[in-house]
Design an enzyme around this catalytic site. Sequence first.
Site, PDB file in Angstrom:
ATOM      1  N   ASN A  13       0.888  -1.166   0.000  1.00  0.00           N
ATOM      2  CA  ASN A  13       0.000   0.000   0.000  1.00  0.00           C
ATOM      3  C   ASN A  13       0.924   1.214   0.000  1.00  0.00           C
ATOM      4  O   ASN A  13       1.511   1.540   1.024  1.00  0.00           O
ATOM      5  CB  ASN A  13      -0.894  -0.017   1.245  1.00  0.00           C
ATOM      6  CG  ASN A  13      -1.715   1.260   1.382  1.00  0.00           C
ATOM      7  OD1 ASN A  13      -1.744   2.088   0.477  1.00  0.00           O
ATOM      8  ND2 ASN A  13      -2.379   1.411   2.519  1.00  0.00           N
ATOM      9  N   TRP A  14       1.032   1.823  -1.166  1.00  0.00           N
ATOM     10  CA  TRP A  14       1.993   2.930  -1.291  1.00  0.00           C
ATOM     11  C   TRP A  14       1.498   4.211  -0.630  1.00  0.00           C
ATOM     12  O   TRP A  14       2.241   5.166  -0.479  1.00  0.00           O
ATOM     13  CB  TRP A  14       2.296   3.183  -2.769  1.00  0.00           C
ATOM     14  CG  TRP A  14       3.096   2.100  -3.434  1.00  0.00           C
ATOM     15  CD1 TRP A  14       3.443   0.879  -2.922  1.00  0.00           C
ATOM     16  CD2 TRP A  14       3.657   2.135  -4.759  1.00  0.00           C
ATOM     17  NE1 TRP A  14       4.182   0.163  -3.834  1.00  0.00           N
ATOM     18  CE2 TRP A  14       4.326   0.906  -4.975  1.00  0.00           C
ATOM     19  CE3 TRP A  14       3.653   3.085  -5.792  1.00  0.00           C
ATOM     20  CZ2 TRP A  14       4.989   0.607  -6.173  1.00  0.00           C
ATOM     21  CZ3 TRP A  14       4.307   2.785  -6.981  1.00  0.00           C
ATOM     22  CH2 TRP A  14       4.975   1.566  -7.168  1.00  0.00           C
ATOM     23  N   LYS A  15       0.196   4.257  -0.289  1.00  0.00           N
ATOM     24  CA  LYS A  15      -0.403   5.456   0.325  1.00  0.00           C
ATOM     25  C   LYS A  15      -0.156   6.672  -0.582  1.00  0.00           C
ATOM     26  O   LYS A  15      -0.184   6.521  -1.790  1.00  0.00           O
ATOM     27  CB  LYS A  15       0.115   5.639   1.753  1.00  0.00           C
ATOM     28  CG  LYS A  15      -0.049   4.346   2.569  1.00  0.00           C
ATOM     29  CD  LYS A  15       0.162   4.506   4.037  1.00  0.00           C
ATOM     30  CE  LYS A  15      -0.052   3.174   4.738  1.00  0.00           C
ATOM     31  NZ  LYS A  15       0.042   3.246   6.178  1.00  0.00           N
ATOM     32  N   HIS A  98      -9.420   1.351   4.752  1.00  0.00           N
ATOM     33  CA  HIS A  98      -8.146   1.531   5.461  1.00  0.00           C
ATOM     34  C   HIS A  98      -8.357   2.504   6.631  1.00  0.00           C
ATOM     35  O   HIS A  98      -9.140   3.442   6.521  1.00  0.00           O
ATOM     36  CB  HIS A  98      -7.077   2.076   4.509  1.00  0.00           C
ATOM     37  CG  HIS A  98      -5.708   2.018   5.108  1.00  0.00           C
ATOM     38  ND1 HIS A  98      -5.273   2.955   6.018  1.00  0.00           N
ATOM     39  CD2 HIS A  98      -4.720   1.118   4.974  1.00  0.00           C
ATOM     40  CE1 HIS A  98      -4.042   2.624   6.402  1.00  0.00           C
ATOM     41  NE2 HIS A  98      -3.686   1.505   5.789  1.00  0.00           N
ATOM     42  N   GLU A 100      -6.694   4.873   7.664  1.00  0.00           N
ATOM     43  CA  GLU A 100      -6.436   6.287   7.340  1.00  0.00           C
ATOM     44  C   GLU A 100      -7.650   6.908   6.652  1.00  0.00           C
ATOM     45  O   GLU A 100      -7.937   8.090   6.838  1.00  0.00           O
ATOM     46  CB  GLU A 100      -5.160   6.402   6.487  1.00  0.00           C
ATOM     47  CG  GLU A 100      -3.922   6.168   7.348  1.00  0.00           C
ATOM     48  CD  GLU A 100      -2.755   5.512   6.638  1.00  0.00           C
ATOM     49  OE1 GLU A 100      -2.717   5.542   5.391  1.00  0.00           O
ATOM     50  OE2 GLU A 100      -1.879   4.959   7.329  1.00  0.00           O
ATOM     51  N   GLU A 170      -5.406  -4.783  10.476  1.00  0.00           N
ATOM     52  CA  GLU A 170      -4.401  -3.741  10.689  1.00  0.00           C
ATOM     53  C   GLU A 170      -4.685  -2.993  11.995  1.00  0.00           C
ATOM     54  O   GLU A 170      -5.504  -2.066  12.006  1.00  0.00           O
ATOM     55  CB  GLU A 170      -4.427  -2.741   9.525  1.00  0.00           C
ATOM     56  CG  GLU A 170      -4.092  -3.358   8.189  1.00  0.00           C
ATOM     57  CD  GLU A 170      -3.428  -2.359   7.256  1.00  0.00           C
ATOM     58  OE1 GLU A 170      -2.376  -2.688   6.720  1.00  0.00           O
ATOM     59  OE2 GLU A 170      -3.944  -1.241   7.085  1.00  0.00           O
ATOM     60  N   GLY A 176       2.587   2.406  10.722  1.00  0.00           N
ATOM     61  CA  GLY A 176       3.545   3.494  10.551  1.00  0.00           C
ATOM     62  C   GLY A 176       4.251   3.892  11.837  1.00  0.00           C
ATOM     63  O   GLY A 176       4.876   4.944  11.906  1.00  0.00           O
ATOM     64  N   SER A 216       3.428  -2.101  10.285  1.00  0.00           N
ATOM     65  CA  SER A 216       4.883  -2.194  10.493  1.00  0.00           C
ATOM     66  C   SER A 216       5.445  -3.576  10.182  1.00  0.00           C
ATOM     67  O   SER A 216       6.431  -4.000  10.796  1.00  0.00           O
ATOM     68  CB  SER A 216       5.265  -1.754  11.911  1.00  0.00           C
ATOM     69  OG  SER A 216       4.860  -0.408  12.134  1.00  0.00           O
ATOM     70  N   GLY A 237       2.926  -1.140   4.245  1.00  0.00           N
ATOM     71  CA  GLY A 237       3.024   0.287   3.948  1.00  0.00           C
ATOM     72  C   GLY A 237       4.467   0.672   3.659  1.00  0.00           C
ATOM     73  O   GLY A 237       4.980   0.446   2.562  1.00  0.00           O
ATOM     74  N   GLY A 238       5.134   1.223   4.659  1.00  0.00           N
ATOM     75  CA  GLY A 238       6.491   1.753   4.492  1.00  0.00           C
ATOM     76  C   GLY A 238       7.450   0.826   3.761  1.00  0.00           C
ATOM     77  O   GLY A 238       8.168   1.247   2.838  1.00  0.00           O
TER      78      GLY A 238
HETATM   79  P1  13P Z   1       3.099   0.383   7.658  1.00  0.00           P
HETATM   80  O1  13P Z   1       3.608  -0.924   7.081  1.00  0.00           O
HETATM   81  O2  13P Z   1       3.843   1.579   7.143  1.00  0.00           O
HETATM   82  O3  13P Z   1       2.956   0.332   9.130  1.00  0.00           O
HETATM   83  O4  13P Z   1       1.610   0.580   7.068  1.00  0.00           O
HETATM   84  C1  13P Z   1       0.728  -0.486   7.151  1.00  0.00           C
HETATM   85  C2  13P Z   1      -0.466  -0.123   6.401  1.00  0.00           C
HETATM   86  O5  13P Z   1      -1.200   0.784   6.749  1.00  0.00           O
HETATM   87  C3  13P Z   1      -0.750  -0.888   5.181  1.00  0.00           C
HETATM   88  O6  13P Z   1      -2.021  -0.610   4.704  1.00  0.00           O
END
Ligand code: 13P
Length: 255
Positions: A13-15, A98, A100, A170, A176, A216, A237-238
């Site tokens: 998930n590149w956000k 998600h 967010e 999640e 994050g 994470s 994510g990251g």
């Molecule tokens: P991180 O891996 O950066 O914690 O993000 C997880 C995430 O929100 C994937 O959708």
Amino acid sequence: MNKQLRKAVIAGNWKMNKTPAEAKTLVEEMIPLTKDADCGVVVCVPYVDLCTVLDAVKGTNIEVGAENCHWEKSGAYTGEISADMLTSMGVKYVIIGHSERRTYFGDTDVTVQKRVRAALDAGLTVILCVGEYLEQREQGVTNELVAMQTKIALGGVSCEELSRVIIAYEPVWAIGTGKTATAEQANEVCAEIRRVLSSLYGSEAANGVTIQYGGSMNAKNAEELLDQPDVDGGLIGGASLKAEDFSIIVKAASR
Ligand code: 13P
């Protein structure tokens, strides 16, 4: 995990990261590193990167997803993107619900359910995100909360459609933050989600659903998390913004 019953899927998930030019560079780096994967490999990217990334992955094992979609087919919804718009481009997956989106953009269990409906109707595979805030974990309501999010989101989804649903657990406090759930915590909630699916659709259907952990997950902790029997993959994510790290997670899911 039980590989006979279900497929492991690692999804990035590149956000809100990467311009189209940067996206092309990143995905081109990923292609050779993930080509031998024995699991599903998906990259969910910003809308503006979809065209470039779809083009770059043609003929490879990498599939492409969006990070959200609207529930209406078309109309006066300035700034929104419909599920049909995504499928018309060749997009196969979409992340829905998600945390967010829920926290910053007003998504609720009800709008999540509407988006899931629209995405399935358009032929997409949904990556449905559920998870608790830290206060909710501390209050001991994680399982109830995640069960409720799952049930509401899947309202009206048939057993046949369930084969196009992936669920990503999640925990919001792990996203994050570098604070990963322990492998046991991740497995416990993924198993709870499977129990909910079993109550709704029966155990055979529930055993076929891919349930990911996200929060994470990285090159170092992926193996331990993915070793858990009810953790069938990851939503990353990251670490999905670094081709090498992402490919290490893909390898951990391919064992
Ligand atoms: P991180 O891996 O950066 O914690 O993000 C997880 C995430 O929100 C994937 O959708």
